[in-house]
Design an enzyme around this catalytic site. Structure first.
Site, PDB file in Angstrom:
ATOM      1  NE  ARG A  53      -3.510   2.424   2.644  1.00 13.55           N
ATOM      2  CZ  ARG A  53      -4.440   2.635   3.571  1.00 13.55           C
ATOM      3  NH1 ARG A  53      -4.764   1.671   4.420  1.00 13.55           N
ATOM      4  NH2 ARG A  53      -5.067   3.797   3.655  1.00 13.55           N
ATOM      5  CG  ASN A  61     -11.043  -1.170  -0.647  1.00 15.60           C
ATOM      6  OD1 ASN A  61     -12.100  -1.064  -1.259  1.00 15.60           O
ATOM      7  ND2 ASN A  61     -10.820  -0.603   0.526  1.00 15.60           N
ATOM      8  CB  CYS A 108     -17.704  -0.055   0.348  1.00 12.33           C
ATOM      9  SG  CYS A 108     -17.025   1.493   0.984  1.00 12.33           S
ATOM     10  CG  HIS A 152     -14.197   4.267  -2.116  1.00 13.80           C
ATOM     11  ND1 HIS A 152     -12.932   3.878  -1.755  1.00 13.80           N
ATOM     12  CD2 HIS A 152     -15.016   3.721  -1.173  1.00 13.80           C
ATOM     13  CE1 HIS A 152     -12.977   3.127  -0.671  1.00 13.80           C
ATOM     14  NE2 HIS A 152     -14.245   3.003  -0.294  1.00 13.80           N
ATOM     15  CE1 TYR A 170     -11.256   6.417  -0.145  1.00 17.15           C
ATOM     16  CE2 TYR A 170     -13.313   6.301   1.073  1.00 17.15           C
ATOM     17  CZ  TYR A 170     -11.991   5.942   0.924  1.00 17.15           C
ATOM     18  OH  TYR A 170     -11.399   5.112   1.828  1.00 17.15           O
TER      19      TYR A 170
HETATM   20  C1  G6P Z   1     -12.985   3.255   4.670  1.00 18.88           C
HETATM   21  C2  G6P Z   1     -13.208   2.717   3.291  1.00 18.88           C
HETATM   22  C3  G6P Z   1     -12.374   1.516   3.070  1.00 18.88           C
HETATM   23  C4  G6P Z   1     -10.917   1.865   3.296  1.00 18.88           C
HETATM   24  C5  G6P Z   1     -10.709   2.458   4.665  1.00 18.88           C
HETATM   25  C6  G6P Z   1      -9.319   3.025   4.771  1.00 18.88           C
HETATM   26  O1  G6P Z   1     -13.457   2.345   5.608  1.00 18.88           O
HETATM   27  O2  G6P Z   1     -14.541   2.403   3.031  1.00 18.88           O
HETATM   28  O3  G6P Z   1     -12.583   1.052   1.775  1.00 18.88           O
HETATM   29  O4  G6P Z   1     -10.101   0.740   3.143  1.00 18.88           O
HETATM   30  O5  G6P Z   1     -11.608   3.512   4.885  1.00 18.88           O
HETATM   31  O6  G6P Z   1      -9.025   3.307   6.081  1.00 18.88           O
HETATM   32  P1  G6P Z   1      -7.514   3.406   6.575  1.00 18.88           P
HETATM   33  O7  G6P Z   1      -7.655   3.662   8.024  1.00 18.88           O
HETATM   34  O8  G6P Z   1      -6.876   2.066   6.261  1.00 18.88           O
HETATM   35  O9  G6P Z   1      -6.877   4.500   5.803  1.00 18.88           O
HETATM   36 MN    MN Z   2     -14.650   1.296   1.085  1.00 17.21          MN
END
Ligand code: G6P
Ligand code: MN
Length: 455
Positions: free
Chosen positions: A104, A158, A179, A209, A274
């Site tokens: 990531r 994702n 989601c 998103h 998003y």
């Molecule tokens: C939300 C989104 C997810 C994403 C996450 C990221 O829950 O719906 O799709 O993966 O945020 O959160 P983070 O804390 O990993 O940045």
């Molecule tokens: Mn999501």
């Protein structure tokens, strides 16, 4: 000769559920959801599968303890064997992260080098994540098809919309991708208005998103016009505290809330958070440059703390107080699973094949819309045509998504380049090529489908 319907699967003694990526820090929060809804969605067996033995051990020990206390009689198994987590299950939940947080970090840092925002699922970051995740998810879907075709795959890996599209194109399994954002939107508006969330109906359309609620009904009335007037008139500083202490503490969350409210005032529709990456691209780019840390790096630190916290909870030193993911994510997951298992036909906003729900998007495209969920799966409701002020953006991203899925499945450099080139956040083909080449180089080990073409 009629079919015999007297022996419809009896799940009254409980469901057999597995979690692929069960060693994730999100798992304890999800198990709390099963505990909260234990009467509606009773479990019989829980299998946690992960390729990371250490995380599986840490998270699995905590989960075993929680289950022992709150769900006595439910059998918990920890395994590194995926087939074990597929055979005999009623539901297979999937939350894998191919390449972990290190991958990531690459997803999020490469675009920044070329002046483009770095985000987990939006823009080039999501593209890169799709290229490496899709082959693994297709492999999982095929394994389910071969070993246990009557099981349901509930996917929240994702980028969920693209993963859903790849699964749909390559297998016939029973599957819904989800989601938590739509649920977060519904629940936070409900708590803001102090009404039970089930009193609100969201007329919602878009892609994962990348979606809006165009109208929100409360007792037959669309409340958005009035809400928009109120938000327009009150300064943000007065609104923010209404969303709780947490919002004020974290500058990133605060920025996201402000941006979301701005988009709401501008469009008159409630946006997915998003959308800020499209509406406030420059501001976010400078914010990301200033922080000098990717979200992946932040989450790595967070996860380290969480895992040591989980160990203390398992040892009985303290109660489970902090966790990953909101309550709503778990409630949506478990609630939806219950709607399928007990065939109750409830409305959830999920990622499903369009089938004309949004006439401005291709028939087979995966879209994020309200659907009736029951034992037959998710049946999309008509979301209608998209307003022209956002139609172009959503159509462009839809084309990008289709090309990305094809590129990931075929290992096609040409399609990958076209995909990135189509993305509204990528300024030119020159930049697209530079970003693509950097990903193919840095993610080489995760992109076997491209290997023969790049070496
Ligand atoms: C939300 C989104 C997810 C994403 C996450 C990221 O829950 O719906 O799709 O993966 O945020 O959160 P983070 O804390 O990993 O940045
Ligand atoms: Mn999501």
């Amino acid at each position: 000769m009629g079919a015999d319907y007297t022996n419809i699967t009896d799940r009254s003694e409980g469901l057999r559920v597995s979690i692929l990526g069960g060693g994730s820090a999100y798992t304890p929060g999800l198990i709390e959801g099963f505990i909260r809804q234990k009467h509606k969605v009773p479990l019989k067996e829980l299998v946690l599968m992960d390729i990371d033995g250490e995380k599986l051990e840490t998270v699995g020990s905590l989960v075993s303890r929680m289950v022992e206390k709150e769900l006595p009689g439910v059998r918990v198994t920890l395994t590194g064997d995926r087939a074990r987590a597929i055979r005999g299950m009623d539901f297979i939940l999937c939350q894998i992260r191919v390449g972990g947080l290190a991958a990531r970090h690459v997803d999020e840092s490469v675009p920044l080098r070329f002046g483009v925002i770095g985000q987990e699922t939006t823009g080039p970051g999501g593209f890169s994540m799709a290229l490496r995740t899709i082959p693994v998810m297709v492999e999982i879907a095929r394994e389910i098809e071969a070993l246990n075709p009557s099981a349901w795959l509930i996917n929240y890996t994702n980028p969920t919309g693209l993963v859903a599209e790849a699964i749909k194109r390559t297998s016939n399994i029973k599957h819904i991708s989800i989601c938590d954002e739509p649920m977060v939107l519904q629940e936070s508006l409900a708590s803001f208005l102090k009404v039970p969330p089930e009193k609100l109906f969201f007329d919602y359309f878009g892609l994962n998103h990348l979606a809006w609620a165009r109208r929100v009904f409360l007792q037959g009335k669309d409340i958005l016009p009035e809400l928009r007037r109120a938000v327009r008139e009150v300064p943000f500083e007065k609104i923010e505290p209404l969303f709780g202490e947490e919002v004020l503490k974290d500058p990133k969350v605060r920025m996201e809330l402000e941006n979301t409210l701005r988009i709401f005032v501008e469009t008159g529709m409630l946006p997915s958070p998003y959308l800020q990456y499209y509406f406030f691209t420059d501001e976010i780019l400078s914010y990301q440059r200033k922080t000098g840390k990717t979200r992946a790096q932040e989450v790595m630190e967070l996860e380290k703390d969480l895992l040591s916290e989980y160990r203390l909870v398992t040892q009985g030193v303290r109660a489970l107080e902090i966790r990953r993911g909101g309550k709503w994510h778990a409630d949506m997951m478990v609630g939806m699973l219950g709607a399928i298992a007990s065939d109750t036909r409830e409305v959830y906003i999920v990622n499903v094949p369009n089938r004309g729900s949004i006439p401005d998007l291709p028939y087979e495209k995966i879209v994020e819309v309200p659907a009736l969920v029951d034992a037959g799966g998710a049946h999309p409701l008509a979301a209608g045509r998209m307003p022209k002020e956002v139609r172009g953006l959503i159509q462009a991203v839809a084309a990008y998504e289709e090309l990305t899925v094809e590129a990931a499945l075929e290992g096609s450099y040409e399609k990958a380049l076209q995909a990135l080139g189509c993305h509204p956040l990528v300024p030119s083909r020159t930049v697209a090529r530079k970003i693509l080449d950097a990903y193919l180089d840095e993610h080489r080990e995760y992109l076997p489908q491209f290997r023969s073409k790049t070496s």
